[in-house]
Design a protein around this motif. Sequence first.
Motif, mmCIF file in Angstrom:
data_model
loop_
_atom_site.group_PDB
_atom_site.id
_atom_site.type_symbol
_atom_site.label_atom_id
_atom_site.label_comp_id
_atom_site.label_asym_id
_atom_site.label_seq_id
_atom_site.Cartn_x
_atom_site.Cartn_y
_atom_site.Cartn_z
ATOM 1 N N ILE A 90 -57.838 -79.867 76.264
ATOM 2 C CA ILE A 90 -57.618 -79.896 74.823
ATOM 3 C C ILE A 90 -56.590 -78.858 74.391
ATOM 4 O O ILE A 90 -56.508 -77.754 74.966
ATOM 5 N N SER A 91 -55.821 -79.201 73.388
ATOM 6 C CA SER A 91 -54.755 -78.341 72.881
ATOM 7 C C SER A 91 -55.197 -76.892 72.701
ATOM 8 O O SER A 91 -56.227 -76.610 72.098
ATOM 9 N N SER A 92 -54.388 -75.972 73.182
ATOM 10 C CA SER A 92 -54.706 -74.545 73.071
ATOM 11 C C SER A 92 -54.618 -74.059 71.626
ATOM 12 O O SER A 92 -55.136 -72.988 71.293
ATOM 13 N N ALA A 93 -53.957 -74.831 70.757
ATOM 14 C CA ALA A 93 -53.882 -74.451 69.347
ATOM 15 C C ALA A 93 -55.164 -74.800 68.597
ATOM 16 O O ALA A 93 -55.381 -74.335 67.488
ATOM 17 N N SER A 119 -52.686 -80.031 76.962
ATOM 18 C CA SER A 119 -52.303 -81.378 76.535
ATOM 19 C C SER A 119 -51.616 -81.399 75.177
ATOM 20 O O SER A 119 -50.884 -82.339 74.861
ATOM 21 N N GLN A 120 -51.896 -80.399 74.334
ATOM 22 C CA GLN A 120 -51.398 -80.358 72.956
ATOM 23 C C GLN A 120 -52.024 -81.444 72.082
ATOM 24 O O GLN A 120 -51.585 -81.657 70.950
ATOM 25 N N THR A 159 -51.102 -89.588 67.554
ATOM 26 C CA THR A 159 -52.471 -89.707 67.055
ATOM 27 C C THR A 159 -52.499 -89.443 65.562
ATOM 28 O O THR A 159 -52.047 -88.402 65.094
ATOM 29 N N TYR A 160 -53.020 -90.408 64.827
ATOM 30 C CA TYR A 160 -53.194 -90.296 63.377
ATOM 31 C C TYR A 160 -54.662 -90.513 63.055
ATOM 32 O O TYR A 160 -55.336 -91.302 63.733
ATOM 33 N N GLU A 198 -51.496 -79.140 66.796
ATOM 34 C CA GLU A 198 -52.365 -78.808 65.676
ATOM 35 C C GLU A 198 -52.619 -80.008 64.774
ATOM 36 O O GLU A 198 -51.886 -80.992 64.803
ATOM 37 N N VAL A 199 -53.667 -79.868 63.943
ATOM 38 C CA VAL A 199 -53.933 -80.867 62.910
ATOM 39 C C VAL A 199 -53.002 -80.593 61.739
ATOM 40 O O VAL A 199 -53.001 -79.500 61.181
#
Length: 288
Positions: A90-93, A119-120, A159-160, A198-199
């Motif tokens: 999973i994204s580190s952010a 993966s971001q 991804t949305y 990020e989201v």
Amino acid sequence: MPTAVLTDSTACLPPELAEEAGVALIPLHVQVGRRSLAEGVDISTAEVVELLRAGKEKVGTSRPAPGEFVERFREVAHATGADSIVAVLISSAISGTVEAAQLAAQAVRSEVAVEVVDSQILGMGMGYAAAAAADAAYAGGSPEQVASVARARCAATSTYFYVDTLEHLRRGGRVGTAQAILGSALAIKPLLMLSDGEVQLAERVRTRAKALARLEEKCLEAIAAAPEDVVVDVAVHHLGWLEQAEAMRDRLRETVPLAGRLDLVELGAVAGVHTGPGTLAVTVAPRA
């Protein structure tokens, strides 16, 4: 095989697909009060939905500890006979999971070489990437080649998603407080996306119906943007909204003649804690 592939539970890989692809899993944790529960092992998505709707207990999430990664790396190496592991995470952010894995990789470096891929993203985009990496490993790819396949697939993924409320994202610090207040004050139904790990806000839409229509349009646009000779996989995620997700999947099936997969996947418990019930998401993953 010389290289094994591992991903975490936020990839939302259905068990049968993970087994078919030969991808090992490690769970993140849902925190319920003082209890730490492994996603998909000690707590299900349905149970998280019930907890969030009840609102009686504090619910959060946490990464696996480095020691859990050490143990899992050793288990995977022993079970597969691999001398290297590519971990697609999973994204580190969004989570500290990558950091924990990197610490563990240093601890086991004399036993097994571990390449950690940030993966971001999260969700089935990451799941598809892990499966593609496993295919490359079975084909005899080096650890560097396997990791490169995973990174390329993640980078090509869009991804949305739509959430009925930003409150859960705000509580978990996954979206800025200013955006959460703005959305609430103006009764805006935000369309969100994963960008730069990020989201982020993709669009502001006035009604739920318009937001869901735009979500579907974004999916179709992402599919159309893929090169003609590239196979595209699509996943429709939901949290506590199966009927809406099935309807979107069926419309996509009728609208777009996909050569790749079209999966309907429930969002995992950990991601669900931060999005809340009433979440619908689409992942478009060209086979880069």
